[in-house]
Design a protein around this motif. Structure first.
Motif, PDB file in Angstrom:
ATOM      1  N   MET A 142       8.733  86.102 116.093  1.00 39.44           N
ATOM      2  CA  MET A 142      10.193  85.751 116.244  1.00 39.44           C
ATOM      3  C   MET A 142      10.760  86.176 117.950  1.00 39.44           C
ATOM      4  O   MET A 142      10.511  87.040 118.192  1.00 39.44           O
ATOM      5  N   ASN A 143      11.053  84.951 118.674  1.00 41.42           N
ATOM      6  CA  ASN A 143      11.393  85.203 119.950  1.00 41.42           C
ATOM      7  C   ASN A 143      10.456  85.935 120.820  1.00 41.42           C
ATOM      8  O   ASN A 143      10.546  86.846 121.329  1.00 41.42           O
ATOM      9  N   GLY A 144       9.053  85.593 120.625  1.00 39.97           N
ATOM     10  CA  GLY A 144       8.061  86.162 121.326  1.00 39.97           C
ATOM     11  C   GLY A 144       7.537  87.549 120.988  1.00 39.97           C
ATOM     12  O   GLY A 144       6.695  88.187 121.689  1.00 39.97           O
ATOM     13  N   ALA A 145       7.985  88.042 119.741  1.00 40.76           N
ATOM     14  CA  ALA A 145       7.576  89.162 119.308  1.00 40.76           C
ATOM     15  C   ALA A 145       6.890  89.187 117.939  1.00 40.76           C
ATOM     16  O   ALA A 145       7.370  88.260 117.232  1.00 40.76           O
ATOM     17  N   PRO A 146       6.361  90.048 117.378  1.00 42.15           N
ATOM     18  CA  PRO A 146       5.913  90.146 116.028  1.00 42.15           C
ATOM     19  C   PRO A 146       7.370  90.384 115.369  1.00 42.15           C
ATOM     20  O   PRO A 146       8.324  90.737 115.937  1.00 42.15           O
ATOM     21  N   LEU A 147       7.461  89.730 114.153  1.00 44.94           N
ATOM     22  CA  LEU A 147       8.889  89.758 113.245  1.00 44.94           C
ATOM     23  C   LEU A 147       9.406  91.080 113.197  1.00 44.94           C
ATOM     24  O   LEU A 147       8.407  91.901 112.688  1.00 44.94           O
ATOM     25  N   PRO A 148      10.718  91.354 113.439  1.00 46.26           N
ATOM     26  CA  PRO A 148      10.926  92.806 113.164  1.00 46.26           C
ATOM     27  C   PRO A 148      11.089  93.205 111.593  1.00 46.26           C
ATOM     28  O   PRO A 148      11.036  92.118 110.626  1.00 46.26           O
ATOM     29  N   PRO A 149      10.721  94.199 111.338  1.00 48.41           N
ATOM     30  CA  PRO A 149      10.774  94.742 109.770  1.00 48.41           C
ATOM     31  C   PRO A 149      11.929  94.155 109.121  1.00 48.41           C
ATOM     32  O   PRO A 149      11.958  93.774 107.911  1.00 48.41           O
ATOM     33  N   GLU A 150      13.222  94.127 109.576  1.00 46.60           N
ATOM     34  CA  GLU A 150      14.329  93.502 108.953  1.00 46.60           C
ATOM     35  C   GLU A 150      14.560  92.321 108.716  1.00 46.60           C
ATOM     36  O   GLU A 150      14.965  91.629 107.786  1.00 46.60           O
ATOM     37  N   HIS A 151      13.546  91.479 109.513  1.00 46.94           N
ATOM     38  CA  HIS A 151      13.547  89.991 109.405  1.00 46.94           C
ATOM     39  C   HIS A 151      12.271  89.407 108.783  1.00 46.94           C
ATOM     40  O   HIS A 151      11.628  88.481 109.063  1.00 46.94           O
ATOM     41  N   GLY A 152      11.616  90.358 107.969  1.00 48.29           N
ATOM     42  CA  GLY A 152      10.312  89.902 107.162  1.00 48.29           C
ATOM     43  C   GLY A 152       9.020  90.326 107.710  1.00 48.29           C
ATOM     44  O   GLY A 152       7.903  89.823 107.010  1.00 48.29           O
ATOM     45  N   PHE A 153       8.960  91.166 108.519  1.00 47.14           N
ATOM     46  CA  PHE A 153       7.560  91.511 108.966  1.00 47.14           C
ATOM     47  C   PHE A 153       6.477  91.997 107.779  1.00 47.14           C
ATOM     48  O   PHE A 153       7.240  92.610 106.963  1.00 47.14           O
ATOM     49  N   PRO A 154       5.595  91.544 107.718  1.00 46.29           N
ATOM     50  CA  PRO A 154       4.798  90.915 108.664  1.00 46.29           C
ATOM     51  C   PRO A 154       4.968  89.112 108.591  1.00 46.29           C
ATOM     52  O   PRO A 154       4.342  88.518 109.446  1.00 46.29           O
TER      53      PRO A 154
END
Length: 539
Positions: A372-384
């Motif tokens: 997401m936006n050049g980074a691994p998904l944040p935990p709050e947004h569904g990582f992994p």
């Protein structure tokens, strides 16, 4: 001859006065705190175990009538889950405080009551979806710790002696001194026990937040290097896709500002080194794919606007981001979708489900997302892993913490929100929003930038119009489109005159359909209406 009623009455040594009621309440509350801390710490040992409070809260939501959950969402918005968790903690603490007062005289009965409270947490853990009997372990540990803590504090209360308020004569001085010494010792022992239990509870709660598996998962995410996409579609965005207007939503929403709406009471902690994605159901070849295998595939990067079905007119439950992922259609082709299947169901590790038509996996760029936006998904947004499906509200399409993709039929399975009164299919409606000025702003006469964003994913935004008071609709200046999947910024330079003014906007999508004026609520398939604000221009 009458008795002297003013003489002090001394209680026999083997029948001491019980400790004050408030100390019993404190003991019960401390025991509950220790139990919750132990439960949180145990839950932190596995990413799949819910804490006792979270397990109870989840059962409350599942068992609540649909009108109740709808009222809570409508009334409290994104605060509904924190408030529910807080209410459960308060109820448990109050019940434990009452049991603590009972423990002054009937410690075993009070301990049985604490065990009963713990049994609720154990049962809630057993009913946790997609986990199994092991999910009850945090509740079991919490129950044992709570009972032991209460019995320990109750034993301390039994030796507690309140300060003596008798005033005996000189002949009783030595007896008073001995009693007072015993009372002081009993109080010190109890205070030491209470401090120890309280400190232990704080330590366990702190460790549950910052130690053990969570550190390992965070470290694995931070060490993760996302591969370069094989294809960057519609990127980089055109320079004229962004307007220079103060207060206007940026073209791409930063990760830490992106809205979060989900059913999770705590963010799942998933180790990417062991995580797998399954493709099951009505397929020819069920698949199990490791996370690392997905990263090794041909990934595409694509800007897409997501919106929540609960977004009110003018609301902020919408965002635009650049997503990195694997085309869902390729994964489904690898599994071989049955001709009879008409629904794709995403299943999260916590049991949440969202379903959308199979056709939407093929007629648009639906993605199994890793970045997401050049980074691994944040935990709050569904990582992994999560799903992102353009043009569909998140409640039917954007499963976070993705563990399984099941092919099925709408007439055989209802995803999480459908039995709760929401529509089975949720296409995003054409919408526009005024970002600046804000409602009730006081402005100065002269040129004022009225600006905002408009979105109609998969159809694109063709036109945005603005109306001042009852005047004619005026076309706004539109920023260049990135693609048909993302929002567009817009601005109208308004010559503001003194007085109170109403401003409203409407968008027309690429099919020629204009955002309707009639206001309808978000339930069951998204709100409609024109965003309207009122401002005052100083004279």
């Amino acid at each position: 001859m009458t008795a002297d009623t003013t003489a002090p009455v001394r209680r026999p040594p083997d029948h001491p006065a019980p400790a004050p009621r408030w100390l019993g309440a404190v003991s019960g509350a401390l025991a509950a705190t220790a139990a919750l801390g132990a439960g949180e710490l145990t839950a932190a040992l596995s990413s799949r175990w819910p804490s006792p409070v979270v397990a109870i809260a989840d059962r409350v939501v599942v068992l609540s009538p649909t009108p109740v959950t709808a009222w809570a969402i409508r009334t409290f918005g994104t605060l509904d889950k924190p408030l529910l968790v807080g209410a459960i903690v308060v109820v448990l603490a109050a019940a434990a405080a009452g049991l603590g007062m009972r423990a002054r005289r009937r410690p075993l009965l009070a301990a049985a009551g604490v065990a009963g409270l713990g049994g609720v947490a154990v049962l809630a853990g057993l009913l946790a979806p997609e986990v199994g009997p092991s999910a009850a372990l945090p509740g079991v540990v919490a129950t044992v710790v709570g009972v032991l803590a209460l019995l320990t504090l109750a034993a301390g209360l039994a030796r507690y002696r309140p300060p003596l308020d008798e005033r005996p004569g000189p002949a009783a001085d030595r007896e008073e001194a001995a009693d007072r010494g015993a009372a002081d010792g009993g109080r010190r022992r109890f205070l030491l026990l209470a401090a120890t239990v309280g400190a232990g509870a704080v330590a366990m709660g702190t460790a549950s937040r910052f130690l053990l598996a969570r550190f390992e998962v965070d470290a694995a995410r931070e060490a993760l290097a996302l591969p370069r996409p094989t294809e960057r579609r519609d990127l980089p965005a055109p320079a004229d896709a962004s307007l220079d207007v103060d207060g206007l939503s940026p073209l791409f929403t930063p990760n830490d500002a992106f809205y979060r709406i989900d059913t999770a009471f705590s963010v799942p902690r998933i180790d990417p080194r062991t995580h797998q994605l399954r493709v099951t159901g009505m397929v020819d070849r069920p698949l199990t794919v490791d996370y690392q295998d997905l990263l090794a595939r041909d990934l595409i990067e694509l800007p897409i606007t997501l919106s929540c079905v609960s977004n009110e007119i003018g609301g902020d439950l919408v965002g635009n981001a650049v997503w990195l992922g694997f085309p869902l259609r390729d994964l489904l082709d690898e599994a071989g979708v049955s001709a009879d299947a008409d629904q794709v169901v995403g299943r999260a590790v916590d049991g949440f489900t969202a379903g959308f038509p199979v056709a939407a996996a093929y007629d648009r760029d639906a993605l199994v997302v890793v970045g997401m936006n050049g980074a691994p998904l944040p935990p709050e947004h569904g990582f992994p892993l999560r799903l992102v499906t353009p043009g569909l509200y998140g409640y039917v399409s954007a499963t976070k913490w993705l563990a399984e993709i099941e092919l099925t039929r709408f007439d055989r399975f209802d995803a999480y929100w459908i039995p709760r009164g929401w529509a089975a299919e949720g296409p995003v409606k054409t919408m526009s929003r005024i970002d600046v000025p804000a409602g009730l702003d006081e402005l100065r006469p002269g040129t004022v930038a009225v600006a905002g964003v408009a979105w109609a994913p998969t159809r694109g935004v063709e036109r945005v119009e603005v109306q001042i008071d009852d005047g004619p609709w005026q076309p706004a200046e539109l920023a260049a489109p990135v693609n048909d999947l993302t929002w567009r910024q817009w601005v109208l330079r308004w010559d503001a005159t003194p007085g109170r003014h109403r401003i409203r906007c409407r968008a027309t999508d690429g099919t020629g359909a204009t955002q309707p004026e009639e206001r309808v609520p978000v339930r069951p398939d998204g709100a409609t209406g024109w965003h309207t604000i009122t401002v005052t221009v100083d004279g």
